[in-house]
Structures are given as structure tokens and as C-alpha cells.
Design a protein around this motif. Structure first.
Motif, PDB file in Angstrom:
ATOM      1  N   LEU A 299       0.819  -1.215   0.000  1.00 19.24           N
ATOM      2  CA  LEU A 299       0.000   0.000   0.000  1.00 19.24           C
ATOM      3  C   LEU A 299       0.854   1.268   0.000  1.00 19.24           C
ATOM      4  O   LEU A 299       0.353   2.348  -0.294  1.00 19.24           O
ATOM      5  N   ALA A 300       2.123   1.136   0.319  1.00 19.72           N
ATOM      6  CA  ALA A 300       3.005   2.311   0.380  1.00 19.72           C
ATOM      7  C   ALA A 300       3.090   3.055  -0.950  1.00 19.72           C
ATOM      8  O   ALA A 300       2.988   4.293  -0.964  1.00 19.72           O
ATOM      9  N   PRO A 301       3.238   2.375  -2.104  1.00 16.28           N
ATOM     10  CA  PRO A 301       3.278   3.137  -3.358  1.00 16.28           C
ATOM     11  C   PRO A 301       1.991   3.920  -3.618  1.00 16.28           C
ATOM     12  O   PRO A 301       2.040   5.056  -4.101  1.00 16.28           O
ATOM     13  N   TYR A 302       0.839   3.335  -3.282  1.00 19.47           N
ATOM     14  CA  TYR A 302      -0.418   4.058  -3.468  1.00 19.47           C
ATOM     15  C   TYR A 302      -0.467   5.293  -2.582  1.00 19.47           C
ATOM     16  O   TYR A 302      -0.921   6.353  -2.998  1.00 19.47           O
ATOM     17  N   ALA A 303      -0.005   5.141  -1.360  1.00 19.46           N
ATOM     18  CA  ALA A 303       0.011   6.298  -0.459  1.00 19.46           C
ATOM     19  C   ALA A 303       0.953   7.379  -0.973  1.00 19.46           C
ATOM     20  O   ALA A 303       0.638   8.569  -0.908  1.00 19.46           O
ATOM     21  N   LEU A 304       2.103   6.969  -1.485  1.00 23.11           N
ATOM     22  CA  LEU A 304       3.061   7.953  -2.003  1.00 23.11           C
ATOM     23  C   LEU A 304       2.542   8.657  -3.253  1.00 23.11           C
ATOM     24  O   LEU A 304       2.707   9.856  -3.414  1.00 23.11           O
ATOM     25  N   TYR A 305       1.942   7.904  -4.162  1.00 21.63           N
ATOM     26  CA  TYR A 305       1.469   8.495  -5.416  1.00 21.63           C
ATOM     27  C   TYR A 305       0.172   9.262  -5.245  1.00 21.63           C
ATOM     28  O   TYR A 305       0.058  10.401  -5.677  1.00 21.63           O
ATOM     29  N   LEU A 306      -0.826   8.638  -4.638  1.00 27.14           N
ATOM     30  CA  LEU A 306      -2.157   9.232  -4.630  1.00 27.14           C
ATOM     31  C   LEU A 306      -2.493   9.973  -3.341  1.00 27.14           C
ATOM     32  O   LEU A 306      -3.051  11.065  -3.378  1.00 27.14           O
ATOM     33  N   GLY A 307      -2.177   9.354  -2.209  1.00 29.06           N
ATOM     34  CA  GLY A 307      -2.567   9.953  -0.936  1.00 29.06           C
ATOM     35  C   GLY A 307      -1.858  11.255  -0.642  1.00 29.06           C
ATOM     36  O   GLY A 307      -2.466  12.219  -0.166  1.00 29.06           O
ATOM     37  N   ALA A 308      -0.577  11.313  -0.939  1.00 29.96           N
ATOM     38  CA  ALA A 308       0.200  12.509  -0.615  1.00 29.96           C
ATOM     39  C   ALA A 308       0.253  13.502  -1.763  1.00 29.96           C
ATOM     40  O   ALA A 308       0.774  14.601  -1.598  1.00 29.96           O
ATOM     41  N   LEU A 309      -0.290  13.176  -2.910  1.00 32.83           N
ATOM     42  CA  LEU A 309      -0.201  14.057  -4.073  1.00 32.83           C
ATOM     43  C   LEU A 309      -0.782  15.451  -3.838  1.00 32.83           C
ATOM     44  O   LEU A 309      -0.138  16.445  -4.188  1.00 32.83           O
ATOM     45  N   PRO A 310      -1.941  15.592  -3.210  1.00 31.70           N
ATOM     46  CA  PRO A 310      -2.429  16.953  -2.959  1.00 31.70           C
ATOM     47  C   PRO A 310      -1.524  17.759  -2.020  1.00 31.70           C
ATOM     48  O   PRO A 310      -1.483  18.984  -2.098  1.00 31.70           O
ATOM     49  N   LEU A 311      -0.789  17.067  -1.168  1.00 32.05           N
ATOM     50  CA  LEU A 311       0.081  17.766  -0.224  1.00 32.05           C
ATOM     51  C   LEU A 311       1.379  18.243  -0.865  1.00 32.05           C
ATOM     52  O   LEU A 311       1.999  19.183  -0.368  1.00 32.05           O
ATOM     53  N   VAL A 312       1.814  17.620  -1.937  1.00 34.17           N
ATOM     54  CA  VAL A 312       3.107  17.951  -2.533  1.00 34.17           C
ATOM     55  C   VAL A 312       2.958  18.641  -3.883  1.00 34.17           C
ATOM     56  O   VAL A 312       3.951  18.826  -4.583  1.00 34.17           O
ATOM     57  N   ASP A 313       1.765  19.045  -4.249  1.00 32.23           N
ATOM     58  CA  ASP A 313       1.523  19.676  -5.538  1.00 32.23           C
ATOM     59  C   ASP A 313       2.034  21.125  -5.514  1.00 32.23           C
ATOM     60  O   ASP A 313       1.273  22.077  -5.420  1.00 32.23           O
ATOM     61  N   ARG A 314       3.349  21.258  -5.612  1.00 31.60           N
ATOM     62  CA  ARG A 314       3.989  22.575  -5.583  1.00 31.60           C
ATOM     63  C   ARG A 314       5.136  22.599  -6.585  1.00 31.60           C
ATOM     64  O   ARG A 314       5.751  21.591  -6.872  1.00 31.60           O
ATOM     65  N   VAL A 315       5.411  23.766  -7.104  1.00 30.60           N
ATOM     66  CA  VAL A 315       6.566  23.930  -7.977  1.00 30.60           C
ATOM     67  C   VAL A 315       7.764  24.354  -7.138  1.00 30.60           C
ATOM     68  O   VAL A 315       8.883  23.922  -7.363  1.00 30.60           O
ATOM     69  N   HIS A 316       7.505  25.196  -6.159  1.00 32.31           N
ATOM     70  CA  HIS A 316       8.575  25.666  -5.269  1.00 32.31           C
ATOM     71  C   HIS A 316       8.345  25.064  -3.906  1.00 32.31           C
ATOM     72  O   HIS A 316       7.210  24.990  -3.469  1.00 32.31           O
ATOM     73  N   PRO A 317       9.258  24.572  -3.208  1.00 27.96           N
ATOM     74  CA  PRO A 317      10.698  24.649  -3.381  1.00 27.96           C
ATOM     75  C   PRO A 317      11.188  23.632  -4.414  1.00 27.96           C
ATOM     76  O   PRO A 317      10.477  22.703  -4.766  1.00 27.96           O
ATOM     77  N   THR A 318      12.398  23.828  -4.833  1.00 31.45           N
ATOM     78  CA  THR A 318      13.023  22.866  -5.727  1.00 31.45           C
ATOM     79  C   THR A 318      13.984  21.999  -4.920  1.00 31.45           C
ATOM     80  O   THR A 318      14.602  22.461  -3.964  1.00 31.45           O
ATOM     81  N   VAL A 319      14.090  20.733  -5.305  1.00 29.58           N
ATOM     82  CA  VAL A 319      14.981  19.793  -4.639  1.00 29.58           C
ATOM     83  C   VAL A 319      15.906  19.229  -5.721  1.00 29.58           C
ATOM     84  O   VAL A 319      15.428  18.662  -6.709  1.00 29.58           O
TER      85      VAL A 319
END
Length: 111
Positions: A57-77
Motif C-alpha cells: 500500500l506504500a506506493p499508493y500512499a506515495l502516489y495518490l494519498g500525498a499528491l495533494p500535499l506535494v503539488d507545488r513547484v517551489h521549493p526545488t529539490v
């Protein structure tokens, strides 16, 4: 003493009139004539808990569950937009999650 009839080999089943390739079905004589014998229910193995598969389930959580939280252009890594970096990280961690699930499942005696 009656002679016992041997069941024909499976290759002969196809040549019979029913032509399904399956063994001939047994019939039971009853009041209403001949009927097919009831088939026994197949045995079903009990459901077993396999908590190691939660790693999948970890890949689903990384791709879909956290996607709204990381939808940013800045900061850059590492010079990449954060969203692109996050998806790259999730892609690289997916085989690790599968490996962990497989290893834990094998420890419990499954192949």
C-alpha cells in the motif's frame, strides 16, 4: 462376481458424444428419471492474515494519498520541482516496498 469396468483414459473422454473434454458426469436414478449427481462443494482455504502485504500500500500512499500535499513547484529539490522530485522518489521506493513485502511473506513460510 461382476467384472469391474475400468474408467477410460482422459484422451478417450474427448471422443465421446458429449465432446467437452471433461470426464463423464455421473447420473442418479430417481423418481423423475435420471438426473445429474450433485457435485461436492470445492474446499476453500480459510483466509489468513498477511500483514506483510501492507507494504504494497506504500506506493499508493506515495502516489495518490500525498499528491495533494506535494503539488507545488517551489521549493526545488536537486534542481527539480518538488512534485517531480516526489514522483521520482515514489517510483524509486516502489520496488523497495515490494521487496519488503516479499521478504516478510517468505519469513512466514510462503513462497
Amino acid at each position: 462376481m461382476g467384472a469391474q469396468r475400468a474408467e477410460p483414459p482422459p484422451s478417450a473422454w474427448r471422443s465421446r458424444a458429449h465432446g467437452s473434454g471433461a470426464p463423464p458426469r455421473e447420473t442418479v436414478k430417481g423418481r423423475g428419471g435420471e438426473k445429474e449427481a450433485p457435485h461436492p462443494q470445492p474446499r476453500v482455504a480459510p483466509v489468513q492474515k498477511r500483514p506483510a502485504l501492507l507494504w504494497l500500500l506504500a506506493p499508493y500512499a506515495l502516489y495518490l494519498g500525498a499528491l495533494p500535499l506535494v503539488d507545488r513547484v517551489h521549493p526545488t529539490v536537486l534542481g527539480l520541482p518538488f512534485l517531480f522530485f516526489w514522483l521520482l522518489l515514489a517510483t524509486l521506493l516502489t520496488p523497495v516496498a515490494v521487496l519488503l513485502a516479499r521478504r516478510a511473506d517468505r519469513k512466514r513460510g510462503r513462497a
